[in-house]
Design an enzyme around this catalytic site. Sequence first.
Site, PDB file in Angstrom:
ATOM      1  N   HIS A 175       0.815  -1.223   0.000  1.00 43.98           N
ATOM      2  CA  HIS A 175       0.000   0.000   0.000  1.00 43.98           C
ATOM      3  C   HIS A 175       0.844   1.266   0.000  1.00 43.98           C
ATOM      4  O   HIS A 175       0.336   2.343  -0.280  1.00 43.98           O
ATOM      5  CB  HIS A 175      -0.939  -0.009   1.211  1.00 43.98           C
ATOM      6  CG  HIS A 175      -2.029  -1.035   1.096  1.00 43.98           C
ATOM      7  ND1 HIS A 175      -3.310  -0.724   0.737  1.00 43.98           N
ATOM      8  CD2 HIS A 175      -2.006  -2.380   1.242  1.00 43.98           C
ATOM      9  CE1 HIS A 175      -4.045  -1.826   0.685  1.00 43.98           C
ATOM     10  NE2 HIS A 175      -3.270  -2.849   0.994  1.00 43.98           N
ATOM     11  N   ASP A 384       3.528   9.382  -0.741  1.00 44.13           N
ATOM     12  CA  ASP A 384       2.340   8.601  -0.384  1.00 44.13           C
ATOM     13  C   ASP A 384       2.122   7.517  -1.429  1.00 44.13           C
ATOM     14  O   ASP A 384       2.255   7.786  -2.626  1.00 44.13           O
ATOM     15  CB  ASP A 384       1.106   9.532  -0.357  1.00 44.13           C
ATOM     16  CG  ASP A 384       0.136   9.176   0.752  1.00 44.13           C
ATOM     17  OD1 ASP A 384       0.082   7.994   1.130  1.00 44.13           O
ATOM     18  OD2 ASP A 384      -0.564  10.089   1.239  1.00 44.13           O
TER      19      ASP A 384
HETATM   20  P1  ADQ Z   1      -2.993   5.984   4.758  1.00 45.83           P
HETATM   21  O1  ADQ Z   1      -1.590   6.423   4.956  1.00 45.83           O
HETATM   22  O2  ADQ Z   1      -3.770   5.789   6.001  1.00 45.83           O
HETATM   23  O3  ADQ Z   1      -3.092   4.686   3.844  1.00 45.83           O
HETATM   24  P2  ADQ Z   1      -4.880   7.358   2.867  1.00 45.83           P
HETATM   25  O4  ADQ Z   1      -4.734   6.674   1.579  1.00 45.83           O
HETATM   26  O5  ADQ Z   1      -5.105   8.805   2.723  1.00 45.83           O
HETATM   27  O6  ADQ Z   1      -3.667   7.159   3.857  1.00 45.83           O
HETATM   28  O7  ADQ Z   1      -6.134   6.732   3.591  1.00 45.83           O
HETATM   29  C1  ADQ Z   1      -6.622   7.248   4.789  1.00 45.83           C
HETATM   30  C2  ADQ Z   1      -8.051   6.789   4.999  1.00 45.83           C
HETATM   31  O8  ADQ Z   1      -8.386   7.088   6.335  1.00 45.83           O
HETATM   32  C3  ADQ Z   1      -9.031   7.498   4.089  1.00 45.83           C
HETATM   33  O9  ADQ Z   1     -10.026   6.609   3.705  1.00 45.83           O
HETATM   34  C4  ADQ Z   1      -9.582   8.616   4.971  1.00 45.83           C
HETATM   35  O10 ADQ Z   1     -10.918   8.966   4.732  1.00 45.83           O
HETATM   36  C5  ADQ Z   1      -9.481   7.993   6.341  1.00 45.83           C
HETATM   37  N1  ADQ Z   1      -9.228   9.061   7.302  1.00 45.83           N
HETATM   38  C6  ADQ Z   1      -8.164   9.889   7.353  1.00 45.83           C
HETATM   39  N2  ADQ Z   1      -8.326  10.768   8.347  1.00 45.83           N
HETATM   40  C7  ADQ Z   1      -9.508  10.499   8.912  1.00 45.83           C
HETATM   41  C8  ADQ Z   1     -10.253  11.084   9.975  1.00 45.83           C
HETATM   42  N3  ADQ Z   1      -9.830  12.121  10.655  1.00 45.83           N
HETATM   43  N4  ADQ Z   1     -11.412  10.531  10.274  1.00 45.83           N
HETATM   44  C9  ADQ Z   1     -11.872   9.468   9.588  1.00 45.83           C
HETATM   45  N5  ADQ Z   1     -11.233   8.897   8.571  1.00 45.83           N
HETATM   46  C10 ADQ Z   1     -10.069   9.403   8.239  1.00 45.83           C
HETATM   47  C11 ADQ Z   1      -2.158   3.756   3.259  1.00 45.83           C
HETATM   48  C12 ADQ Z   1      -1.082   4.374   2.385  1.00 45.83           C
HETATM   49  C13 ADQ Z   1      -1.723   5.203   1.299  1.00 45.83           C
HETATM   50  C14 ADQ Z   1      -2.721   4.361   0.505  1.00 45.83           C
HETATM   51  C15 ADQ Z   1      -3.667   3.617   1.434  1.00 45.83           C
HETATM   52  C16 ADQ Z   1      -4.532   2.612   0.673  1.00 45.83           C
HETATM   53  O11 ADQ Z   1      -0.188   5.160   3.163  1.00 45.83           O
HETATM   54  O12 ADQ Z   1      -0.749   5.741   0.429  1.00 45.83           O
HETATM   55  O13 ADQ Z   1      -3.483   5.197  -0.324  1.00 45.83           O
HETATM   56  O14 ADQ Z   1      -2.955   2.899   2.424  1.00 45.83           O
HETATM   57  O15 ADQ Z   1      -3.769   1.751  -0.094  1.00 45.83           O
END
Ligand code: ADQ
Length: 563
Positions: A175, A384
């Site tokens: 990921h 990311d």
């Molecule tokens: P993350 O580093 O966690 O994921 P991201 O892809 O942005 O980053 O996903 C975060 C998820 O958590 C999103 O669905 C978002 O809505 C949710 N989220 C974030 N802040 C929140 C909050 N305050 N309240 C509720 N929900 C919240 C890792 C990798 C990424 C990759 C994903 C998926 O680091 O690069 O995109 O996995 O593969």
Amino acid sequence: MVYLDHRAKSDPTIFRNLDGRLVVVSNRVPLPSSAAEPAAGGLAVAMEAVLKACGGLWFGWSGRTSEEGSSEPQCRTFGSLTYAVCDLSRRDAEQYYCGFANRTLWPICHYRLDLADLSECNAAAYFRVNEQFARQLHKMLRHDDIIWVHDYHLIPLAYFLRQLGCSNRIGFFLHIPWPGPAVASALPFCQRLLRSFGAYDVVGFQTQADVDNFRDCIVSANAGLTVGGELCEVDGRWIQAGAFPIGIDTDAFAQQARAAENNRTVKRTLASLGGRDLIIGVDRLDYSKGLKHRVAAFAAFLERSPEATRARVTMLQITPKSRSEVPEYVRMQRDLAEEVGRINGKFGDVDWTPLRYINRPMRPAALAGLYRMSRVGLVTPLRDGMNLVAKEYVAAQAPDNPGVLVLSQFAGAAHELKSALIINPYDIEATSDALAHAFAMPLDERKDRWRAMMAVLRANSVHDWASHFLEALTTDVKGKSSDSRVAEHSFSNAVGVARPEPSSVARRAPSALPRASSQRRSTKGATQPLSKTPRRKPPLRPNGSAIRIAKETLLNPQTLLTP
Ligand code: ADQ
């Protein structure tokens, strides 16, 4: 060259047509307390949708620790889906999870060598826990299970499963980003890690750039060879390494955003803004997300745009704390809070807090509504894998009045969402200019950009992603079964091409195995040859010095995607 087009529309029946049971393995398993309770986080939701469609087993860490850890997984079944979770000992959780996974692999894969802990005992714990998980999972496997392993915590899992005689199809999806050799070579046991990828049949990355980096690493660490298309030979086995960009449940998210008008949090936020425009940022509190740069860019925007200050543009940054047991995160938490206070002190007024900073998770419905009411989505990671927030922001917009996405060039999502305003997050002035550009953008241009991005999201939802990966995993492009050795004739027969000439093959020298050959045992009489190369022991000591790790670790279970 034959390889799958992962961007083609998926076949949703793949979930139902799997020949065997689907076994998903992830570091954390969102064990529901009842069948009705939904799993949290994008990966959890996606996997649950897949597993519910075809039934299966979801295996991983419970998130709990005990003195000894658990010797047997605890299982719970809801309908056709079984969850199996193990506890870890406190020492293993500290060294494997807080240590090697979060303080070594995470920073190095995010290009932060300066933050990497190269402690040897953490690296040893990482392999030890993976072996432990493999032993526990192996007892539960059936011969025709399709196994899908997720993320950087579990890279060597398949290697240990193969040692136990497992000949099932095993896929792995990373990921987070995979760096090029100049950075990856700083990883302790880099070659051993790379060679353990050879036990998979399919290895998936978020972007083609990650795939290219991985292939370069394989060659430069003498861990294998690469040919054209998606094939690599690693440790004597062919693996398919491809890009499978993860998506979101686009239509469901858009629907949730439409319905959020009546959400209480959304209504309260709208009322509190009194007509001011909103910029939104949503991230776990993590140094990879570029939060320090982001708030600096917002401050520069206020500084440089008197109209924005007059109009009292507000930024809402929703940032739940994560990994509070890791010292780098504690420092960042403190520094960011101080910076937010400084900006509000400088620009704020008795009736205006320019930067609203919240350390709490939000329910998806509220989040969808807050995205929709925000004029700008500001997504500025320094690195990311994908960044689902960028995709969620786009999906949540109102078609007749969409907001503008300002997106870092270092997010995997920037490879797909090319109609966003793409910025270099290190360049504070350029990001502040992009904010000004977003506010000045005419409605027609906003609509055009949004439509283009929405088309991309619709063409590759999270269901498409899962189904593309499973198609690849269940399609034998290499003409081999998982327990077969690389065979010249099977390669050319299966893919319909001649085996490449040595000149077109990036060749590696004979090199060390992940483990000494005496440790390659199999159970139940099934031998599992893993290499045809002469064997040497891998170097045991990583380079670099150990950095002190926190002894008293409080594990704070996170429900976000990559805790
Ligand atoms: P993350 O580093 O966690 O994921 P991201 O892809 O942005 O980053 O996903 C975060 C998820 O958590 C999103 O669905 C978002 O809505 C949710 N989220 C974030 N802040 C929140 C909050 N305050 N309240 C509720 N929900 C919240 C890792 C990798 C990424 C990759 C994903 C998926 O680091 O690069 O995109 O996995 O593969």
